[in-house]
Design a protein around this motif. Structure first.
Motif, short mmCIF file in Angstrom:
data_model
loop_
_atom_site.label_atom_id
_atom_site.label_comp_id
_atom_site.label_asym_id
_atom_site.label_seq_id
_atom_site.Cartn_x
_atom_site.Cartn_y
_atom_site.Cartn_z
N HIS A 77 -14.10 -26.21 -13.60
CA HIS A 77 -12.94 -26.89 -14.05
C HIS A 77 -12.14 -26.79 -12.58
O HIS A 77 -11.79 -25.76 -12.07
CB HIS A 77 -12.12 -25.98 -14.98
N PRO A 101 -13.65 -17.30 -3.29
CA PRO A 101 -13.93 -17.11 -4.63
C PRO A 101 -13.63 -15.54 -4.75
O PRO A 101 -14.03 -14.43 -3.87
CB PRO A 101 -15.48 -17.48 -4.71
N GLN A 103 -14.10 -12.51 -8.57
CA GLN A 103 -14.16 -12.32 -9.90
C GLN A 103 -13.19 -11.01 -10.36
O GLN A 103 -12.94 -10.40 -9.61
CB GLN A 103 -15.51 -11.99 -10.17
N MET A 115 -4.56 -11.61 -14.83
CA MET A 115 -4.96 -13.22 -14.87
C MET A 115 -3.99 -14.10 -15.11
O MET A 115 -4.01 -15.25 -14.41
CB MET A 115 -6.46 -13.40 -15.57
N GLN A 119 -3.36 -17.12 -12.46
CA GLN A 119 -3.58 -18.35 -12.94
C GLN A 119 -3.18 -19.24 -12.10
O GLN A 119 -3.65 -20.41 -11.92
CB GLN A 119 -3.38 -18.32 -14.53
N ILE A 122 -4.82 -20.20 -8.71
CA ILE A 122 -6.33 -20.48 -9.16
C ILE A 122 -6.51 -22.27 -8.96
O ILE A 122 -5.95 -22.83 -9.69
CB ILE A 122 -6.86 -20.23 -10.30
N GLU A 125 -12.47 -22.92 -11.27
CA GLU A 125 -13.25 -22.13 -11.92
C GLU A 125 -14.67 -22.46 -12.35
O GLU A 125 -14.57 -23.46 -12.73
CB GLU A 125 -12.08 -21.49 -13.18
N GLU A 126 -15.37 -21.43 -12.15
CA GLU A 126 -16.75 -21.75 -12.73
C GLU A 126 -16.92 -20.68 -13.96
O GLU A 126 -16.80 -19.55 -13.66
CB GLU A 126 -17.75 -21.29 -11.60
N GLU A 127 -17.38 -21.33 -14.81
CA GLU A 127 -17.38 -20.29 -16.17
C GLU A 127 -18.90 -19.91 -16.11
O GLU A 127 -19.80 -20.37 -15.35
CB GLU A 127 -17.07 -21.32 -17.39
N PRO A 131 -17.07 -15.11 -14.94
CA PRO A 131 -16.49 -16.33 -14.07
C PRO A 131 -16.20 -16.12 -12.67
O PRO A 131 -15.96 -14.88 -12.40
CB PRO A 131 -15.28 -16.76 -14.96
N TYR A 133 -13.66 -17.35 -9.84
CA TYR A 133 -12.18 -18.10 -9.76
C TYR A 133 -12.38 -18.31 -7.96
O TYR A 133 -12.61 -17.58 -7.34
CB TYR A 133 -11.22 -17.20 -10.29
N TYR A 134 -11.77 -19.50 -7.74
CA TYR A 134 -11.18 -20.06 -6.46
C TYR A 134 -9.84 -20.11 -6.19
O TYR A 134 -9.07 -20.62 -7.17
CB TYR A 134 -11.94 -21.16 -5.92
#
Length: 157
Positions: A77, A101, A103, A115, A119, A122, A125-127, A131, A133-134
């Protein structure tokens, strides 16, 4: 998430077709191009990265060299394209120098509250099972302070 290497060459429209054929034959002999985006060639290894960089420098074609996070395209995403791009192949990349990155476990209410605050910072995001997060590299200290304030487990990758 995997770190890959990008080497960007200048516009080659002033080159003859024979010169372009020779150029691309040489490129194929020194590196395996895993992806491309316009003039940006992406390779997996540092050795190929340096070989391409040297080749383009010798030809005076070198524009820019980049370290990139290659994201899992099936579960990404991308929330902000200022920090990366999606190549013609559909794979997404983030600029390593601009992002980091991490977690965070989201099992407890405290972790979920943390979170919620993170948010807004961020950018991708790689699920997956856990996950990734970047966020903007300049926001790293803020993200760490949020994690600390909520006393949550936080892992920099």
């Amino acid at each position: 998430m995997e770190v890959v290497y990008g080497v960007e060459h200048c516009e080659l429209s002033d080159q003859s077709q024979d010169d372009l054929n020779e150029l691309f034959t040489t490129i194929e002999s020194i590196a395996t191009i895993i992806d491309r985006d316009e003039q940006l060639l992406i390779v997996k290894t540092e050795h190929e990265y340096k070989m391409l960089q040297n080749f383009f420098e010798q030809k005076a074609f070198l524009e820019e060299c980049l370290l990139l996070f290659q994201l899992d395209s099936d579960s990404i995403h991308m929330l902000n394209t200022d920090y990366g791009f999606t190549a013609d192949s559909g794979h997404s990349y983030l600029y390593k120098e601009l992002t980091f990155p991490f977690q965070v476990s989201l099992n407890t209410e405290q972790e979920q509250m943390a979170m919620l605050q993170m948010q807004e910072h961020i950018i991708a995001e790689e699920e997956g099972g856990s996950p990734i997060y970047y966020a903007d590299r300049q926001q790293q200290e803020l993200i760490l302070r949020i994690a600390s304030a909520y006393q949550v487990s936080f892992t920099l990758l």
